[in-house]
Scaffold this active site. Structure first.
Site, PDB file in Angstrom:
ATOM      1  N   LYS A 150      34.107  35.860  25.778  1.00  0.00           N
ATOM      2  CA  LYS A 150      35.089  36.925  25.565  1.00  0.00           C
ATOM      3  C   LYS A 150      34.717  37.822  24.394  1.00  0.00           C
ATOM      4  O   LYS A 150      35.072  39.011  24.396  1.00  0.00           O
ATOM      5  CB  LYS A 150      36.487  36.329  25.366  1.00  0.00           C
ATOM      6  CG  LYS A 150      36.983  35.533  26.561  1.00  0.00           C
ATOM      7  CD  LYS A 150      36.847  36.332  27.853  1.00  0.00           C
ATOM      8  CE  LYS A 150      36.965  35.502  29.088  1.00  0.00           C
ATOM      9  NZ  LYS A 150      36.584  36.246  30.319  1.00  0.00           N
ATOM     10  N   ARG A 200      28.866  55.778  25.582  1.00  0.00           N
ATOM     11  CA  ARG A 200      28.577  56.607  26.753  1.00  0.00           C
ATOM     12  C   ARG A 200      29.658  57.665  26.981  1.00  0.00           C
ATOM     13  O   ARG A 200      29.608  58.406  27.950  1.00  0.00           O
ATOM     14  CB  ARG A 200      28.450  55.724  27.989  1.00  0.00           C
ATOM     15  CG  ARG A 200      27.281  54.744  27.928  1.00  0.00           C
ATOM     16  CD  ARG A 200      27.383  53.675  28.991  1.00  0.00           C
ATOM     17  NE  ARG A 200      27.265  54.244  30.322  1.00  0.00           N
ATOM     18  CZ  ARG A 200      27.910  53.787  31.386  1.00  0.00           C
ATOM     19  NH1 ARG A 200      28.767  52.783  31.286  1.00  0.00           N
ATOM     20  NH2 ARG A 200      27.737  54.357  32.569  1.00  0.00           N
ATOM     21  N   HIS A 257      42.505  47.873  29.497  1.00  0.00           N
ATOM     22  CA  HIS A 257      41.169  47.381  29.169  1.00  0.00           C
ATOM     23  C   HIS A 257      41.135  46.747  27.779  1.00  0.00           C
ATOM     24  O   HIS A 257      40.666  45.607  27.615  1.00  0.00           O
ATOM     25  CB  HIS A 257      40.170  48.549  29.242  1.00  0.00           C
ATOM     26  CG  HIS A 257      38.780  48.165  28.876  1.00  0.00           C
ATOM     27  ND1 HIS A 257      37.859  47.708  29.789  1.00  0.00           N
ATOM     28  CD2 HIS A 257      38.136  48.172  27.677  1.00  0.00           C
ATOM     29  CE1 HIS A 257      36.723  47.442  29.185  1.00  0.00           C
ATOM     30  NE2 HIS A 257      36.857  47.721  27.899  1.00  0.00           N
ATOM     31  N   HIS A 281      43.464  43.571  27.437  1.00  0.00           N
ATOM     32  CA  HIS A 281      42.901  42.411  28.132  1.00  0.00           C
ATOM     33  C   HIS A 281      41.779  41.780  27.318  1.00  0.00           C
ATOM     34  O   HIS A 281      41.749  40.557  27.109  1.00  0.00           O
ATOM     35  CB  HIS A 281      42.417  42.836  29.514  1.00  0.00           C
ATOM     36  CG  HIS A 281      41.912  41.703  30.350  1.00  0.00           C
ATOM     37  ND1 HIS A 281      42.588  40.515  30.490  1.00  0.00           N
ATOM     38  CD2 HIS A 281      40.782  41.586  31.091  1.00  0.00           C
ATOM     39  CE1 HIS A 281      41.910  39.704  31.288  1.00  0.00           C
ATOM     40  NE2 HIS A 281      40.806  40.328  31.661  1.00  0.00           N
ATOM     41  N   TYR A 311      27.872  43.915  40.150  1.00  0.00           N
ATOM     42  CA  TYR A 311      28.109  45.287  40.615  1.00  0.00           C
ATOM     43  C   TYR A 311      27.758  46.295  39.524  1.00  0.00           C
ATOM     44  O   TYR A 311      27.063  47.288  39.780  1.00  0.00           O
ATOM     45  CB  TYR A 311      29.561  45.472  41.042  1.00  0.00           C
ATOM     46  CG  TYR A 311      29.953  46.934  41.118  1.00  0.00           C
ATOM     47  CD1 TYR A 311      29.502  47.730  42.168  1.00  0.00           C
ATOM     48  CD2 TYR A 311      30.700  47.537  40.101  1.00  0.00           C
ATOM     49  CE1 TYR A 311      29.808  49.083  42.215  1.00  0.00           C
ATOM     50  CE2 TYR A 311      31.016  48.885  40.151  1.00  0.00           C
ATOM     51  CZ  TYR A 311      30.566  49.654  41.203  1.00  0.00           C
ATOM     52  OH  TYR A 311      30.857  51.000  41.244  1.00  0.00           O
ATOM     53  N   GLN A 350      40.739  40.736  41.566  1.00  0.00           N
ATOM     54  CA  GLN A 350      41.324  40.393  40.271  1.00  0.00           C
ATOM     55  C   GLN A 350      42.809  40.077  40.405  1.00  0.00           C
ATOM     56  O   GLN A 350      43.319  39.125  39.795  1.00  0.00           O
ATOM     57  CB  GLN A 350      41.098  41.530  39.276  1.00  0.00           C
ATOM     58  CG  GLN A 350      39.653  41.628  38.786  1.00  0.00           C
ATOM     59  CD  GLN A 350      39.420  42.852  37.921  1.00  0.00           C
ATOM     60  OE1 GLN A 350      39.705  43.973  38.336  1.00  0.00           O
ATOM     61  NE2 GLN A 350      38.906  42.647  36.720  1.00  0.00           N
TER      62      GLN A 350
END
Length: 247
Positions: free
Chosen positions: A113, A126, A136, A139, A176, A199
């Site tokens: 994690k 990026r 995001h 979590h 992926y 998920q």
């Protein structure tokens, strides 16, 4: 003896004492604060600067996390089957030394994690700001801290189920991500559309597994089960909201 073991597990599970990052909460808290500051300040720093490509770095990173997730998946399945773990509810002190093998894999799950904090750092570099959502960051930050608590108090037994499912999901997800950086492979990545659905199924199965241990208990701490149910419910709500928005 059993009562002494249960009392000891409430204080802090002696089986994990001395393991990296577990004896004190300070490193986990510090790394989480550093993560949040890096995301916040990094986004400001990158605002007027060109985005980094990081193509090669992302390929190595995603392949590495895929392999780590595959290791955890295989080892958790192997360890729990050989220990005779029950699917419905498994206590903390029922498998003896076999529980230690499960705990060792779950330590890697906890450590993964902090590695996955790099997901967000790469988004920052990026300039993929649309992907740095509350879901995001919440979590990533919460899972690292929750699993410090899990490893210290409930590092085996019932705790195996969520990481087993999540490791499978991460094999699919990070493979992926890695393959999507290769233009010639993009047309073969048919499972992209199913990742969020998978998920959500993971969360529903984890909630079901958690509730089953409350309905038919096996001595696993009920407070921990109720917390897991509550946390999974927040993820379901946030992921459903995300899924609706992207459709």
């Amino acid at each position: 003896v059993l009562e002494n073991k249960r009392w000891d597990s409430l204080l802090s599970n002696s089986r994990v004492r001395g393991w990296l990052l577990l004896d004190s909460y300070l490193p986990t808290l510090s790394l989480t604060i550093l993560y949040l500051l890096t995301v916040y300040l990094g986004s400001k720093y990158m605002r007027n600067r060109p985005a980094y490509s990081l193509k090669g770095v992302l390929q190595v990173y995603n392949f590495s996390v895929t392999m780590l997730s595959l290791y955890m998946l295989v080892e958790l399945v192997s360890a729990t089957l050989s220990a005779g773990y029950r699917l419905q509810c498994q206590g903390l002190h029922e498998a003896g030394e076999a529980d230690l093998r499960v705990a060792k894999v779950l330590w890697w799950y906890y450590f993964s994690k902090v590695i996955e904090f790099l997901d967000t750092i790469f988004f920052v570099l990026r300039k993929k700001n649309s992907q740095i959502t509350f879901l995001h960051v919440y979590h990533h930050a919460s899972m690292f801290n929750i699993w410090w608590c899990v490893l210290n108090w409930i590092p085996c037994g019932q705790s195996f189920f969520g990481p087993t499912l999540n490791s499978f999901i991460h094999v699919c997800m990070y493979s992926y991500y890695g393959l999507s950086t290769i233009p010639s492979m993009q047309k073969y990545l048919w499972w992209k559309r199913y990742l969020t659905q998978a998920q959500l199924i993971q969360f529903i199965l984890t909630i079901t597994h958690t509730l089953s241990a409350i309905v038919v208990p096996c001595g696993f701490p009920v407070g921990c089960l109720l917390f897991q149910f509550s946390y999974m419910a927040t993820l379901v709500i946030l992921f459903v909201n995300f899924y609706v928005q992207v459709q």
